[in-house]
Design a protein around this motif. Structure first.
Motif, PDB file in Angstrom:
ATOM      1  N   PRO A   1      41.653  21.057  47.792  1.00 50.23           N
ATOM      2  CA  PRO A   1      41.547  21.844  46.558  1.00 50.23           C
ATOM      3  C   PRO A   1      41.363  20.949  45.337  1.00 50.23           C
ATOM      4  CG  PRO A   1      43.353  22.642  47.925  1.00 50.23           C
ATOM      5  CD  PRO A   1      42.871  21.372  48.559  1.00 50.23           C
ATOM      6  N   ARG A   2      40.528  21.428  44.433  1.00 56.05           N
ATOM      7  CA  ARG A   2      40.185  20.667  43.237  1.00 56.05           C
ATOM      8  C   ARG A   2      40.174  21.619  42.052  1.00 56.05           C
ATOM      9  NH1 ARG A   2      34.313  17.651  42.590  1.00 56.05           N
ATOM     10  NH2 ARG A   2      34.698  16.554  40.611  1.00 56.05           N
ATOM     11  N   ASN A   3      40.837  21.241  40.984  1.00 57.56           N
ATOM     12  CA  ASN A   3      40.909  22.100  39.812  1.00 57.56           C
ATOM     13  C   ASN A   3      39.673  21.859  38.947  1.00 57.56           C
ATOM     14  OD1 ASN A   3      41.538  23.537  37.485  1.00 57.56           O
ATOM     15  ND2 ASN A   3      43.731  23.167  37.732  1.00 57.56           N
ATOM     16  N   LEU A   4      38.605  22.598  39.261  1.00 59.34           N
ATOM     17  CA  LEU A   4      37.350  22.415  38.546  1.00 59.34           C
ATOM     18  C   LEU A   4      37.472  22.787  37.079  1.00 59.34           C
ATOM     19  CD1 LEU A   4      34.760  23.775  41.141  1.00 59.34           C
ATOM     20  CD2 LEU A   4      35.106  21.405  40.454  1.00 59.34           C
ATOM     21  N   LEU A   5      38.200  23.864  36.794  1.00 61.30           N
ATOM     22  CA  LEU A   5      38.326  24.294  35.402  1.00 61.30           C
ATOM     23  C   LEU A   5      39.048  23.252  34.567  1.00 61.30           C
ATOM     24  CD1 LEU A   5      39.038  28.139  35.363  1.00 61.30           C
ATOM     25  CD2 LEU A   5      37.007  26.911  34.598  1.00 61.30           C
ATOM     26  N   GLU A   6      40.071  22.640  35.134  1.00 59.59           N
ATOM     27  CA  GLU A   6      40.819  21.632  34.386  1.00 59.59           C
ATOM     28  C   GLU A   6      39.947  20.419  34.069  1.00 59.59           C
ATOM     29  OE1 GLU A   6      44.443  18.654  35.437  1.00 59.59           O
ATOM     30  OE2 GLU A   6      44.851  20.789  35.751  1.00 59.59           O
ATOM     31  N   GLU A   7      39.152  19.974  35.047  1.00 58.68           N
ATOM     32  CA  GLU A   7      38.270  18.833  34.819  1.00 58.68           C
ATOM     33  C   GLU A   7      37.245  19.133  33.730  1.00 58.68           C
ATOM     34  OE1 GLU A   7      36.444  17.151  38.291  1.00 58.68           O
ATOM     35  OE2 GLU A   7      38.225  17.484  39.539  1.00 58.68           O
ATOM     36  N   HIS A   8      36.637  20.304  33.790  1.00 64.59           N
ATOM     37  CA  HIS A   8      35.609  20.650  32.811  1.00 64.59           C
ATOM     38  C   HIS A   8      36.213  20.965  31.445  1.00 64.59           C
ATOM     39  CE1 HIS A   8      33.346  21.130  36.580  1.00 64.59           C
ATOM     40  NE2 HIS A   8      32.267  20.893  35.841  1.00 64.59           N
TER      41      HIS A   8
END
Length: 315
Positions: free
Chosen positions: A255-262
């Motif tokens: 799992p990867r927090n895409l929203l947090e990175e962007h």
């Protein structure tokens, strides 16, 4: 506006300029107004500038028998563009795997297009490094490798880092609004994607990808360099070949927090922290490369295990 016709066959404007009678008859007769007549009158300030198509429309519909507009077939250029998009998407989605021959007859049957636009599309795809011309064998899908993937990611970081620095420095309020709006749209797409629990594994979410690409384009859109934007778009397409087949499954496994990175990337850009935004962008792309590499290695291991099992079964 015009004086009566003179004996010499000319209509005289108030300003003293003369208009050939043939032009006047075009207006008063049964033919649409001449473009030359409209330009002439505008030039000599006989009447206020108007839209030529609007004048023709008014005169056409003032008669009882309007002239039908001609219908035009789709141009060869637009057919080539369509062929390019269709073949490119099938390559990116893995429909045509690496090394697969791109035979014109097969493509014609699949897309319903003639050879001419298909050839032009294949030539464009070869310039994008998605296809290659094999000697005496025609076009085929370009090969893939981890070395090439990391090379493309590295060049992409260099290009987009420079574009992002410029955008942070030059971006206006409109640029900030585009970045915020594109992030909001991306967040909505991520939320919908996560709610689709019934989505089959390996299915690529095109809507999510479009919003993702839109956000990254918005970040660098104010760089002021069309050349940088063109190169960035080409590199994005080349990395897509690696992302699409493996990334969906890898994101489920890790799992990867895409929203947090962007979100972090967006905040750094809006705060005009150019170097901070560049650092986050590079980390984001390298993290994606690591996920792709893991996925490709897992796929290779799985394929090797399958071959071993089949060999043992044969014995």
């Amino acid at each position: 506006m015009f004086s009566p016709l003179s004996d010499g066959g000319e209509a005289t404007a108030d300003a003293g300029a003369s208009v050939p009678i043939s032009f006047v008859r075009n207006i008063d007769g049964h033919q649409p107004a001449s473009t030359d007549f409209i330009k002439y009158c505008t030039l000599h300030k006989i009447f206020e500038p108007v839209d030529c198509d609007e004048v023709r429309h008014l005169h056409r519909h003032s008669r009882q028998s309007p002239v039908p507009e001609p219908e035009f077939a789709e141009s060869e250029g637009s057919l080539a563009d369509r062929a390019y998009r269709l073949i490119r998407d099938d390559i990116l989605n893995g429909v045509f795997p690496a090394g697969e021959p791109l035979r014109l007859a097969v493509l014609r049957d699949r897309y319903g297009l003639s050879f001419s636009p298909l050839r032009e599309a294949l030539t464009r795809l070869s310039s994008d490094r998605l296809a290659e011309l094999a000697s005496l064998r025609g076009f085929r899908v370009a090969g893939v490798s981890l070395d090439e993937m990391w090379d493309v990611i590295g060049i992409r970081i260099l290009v987009e880092s420079e574009a992002l620095r410029r955008a942070v420095r030059l971006g206006t309020d409109d640029w900030e609004a585009r970045v915020v709006a594109s992030f909001h749209a991306f967040g909505k797409a991520v939320a919908r994607h996560e709610l689709q629990a019934s989505q089959a594994e390996g299915t690529f979410d095109q809507a999510l990808e479009d919003r993702h690409q839109g956000f990254h384009h918005a970040l660098i859109s104010a760089c002021g360099s069309p050349a940088l934007l063109d190169i960035a778009a080409q590199l994005y397409t080349r990395t897509e070949r690696y992302r699409r087949p493996v990334l969906s499954d890898e994101l489920r496994a890790r799992p990867r927090n895409l929203l947090e990175e962007h979100s972090a990337l967006m905040k750094a850009a809006l705060q005009r922290d150019g170097e901070g935004a560049v650092r986050l962008l590079a980390e984001h792309y390298r993290r994606t490369g690591e996920l792709i590499e893991a996925g490709l290695k897992n796929a290779s291991t799985g394929a090797g295990a399958g071959k071993t099992t089949r060999r043992r079964a044969a014995k």
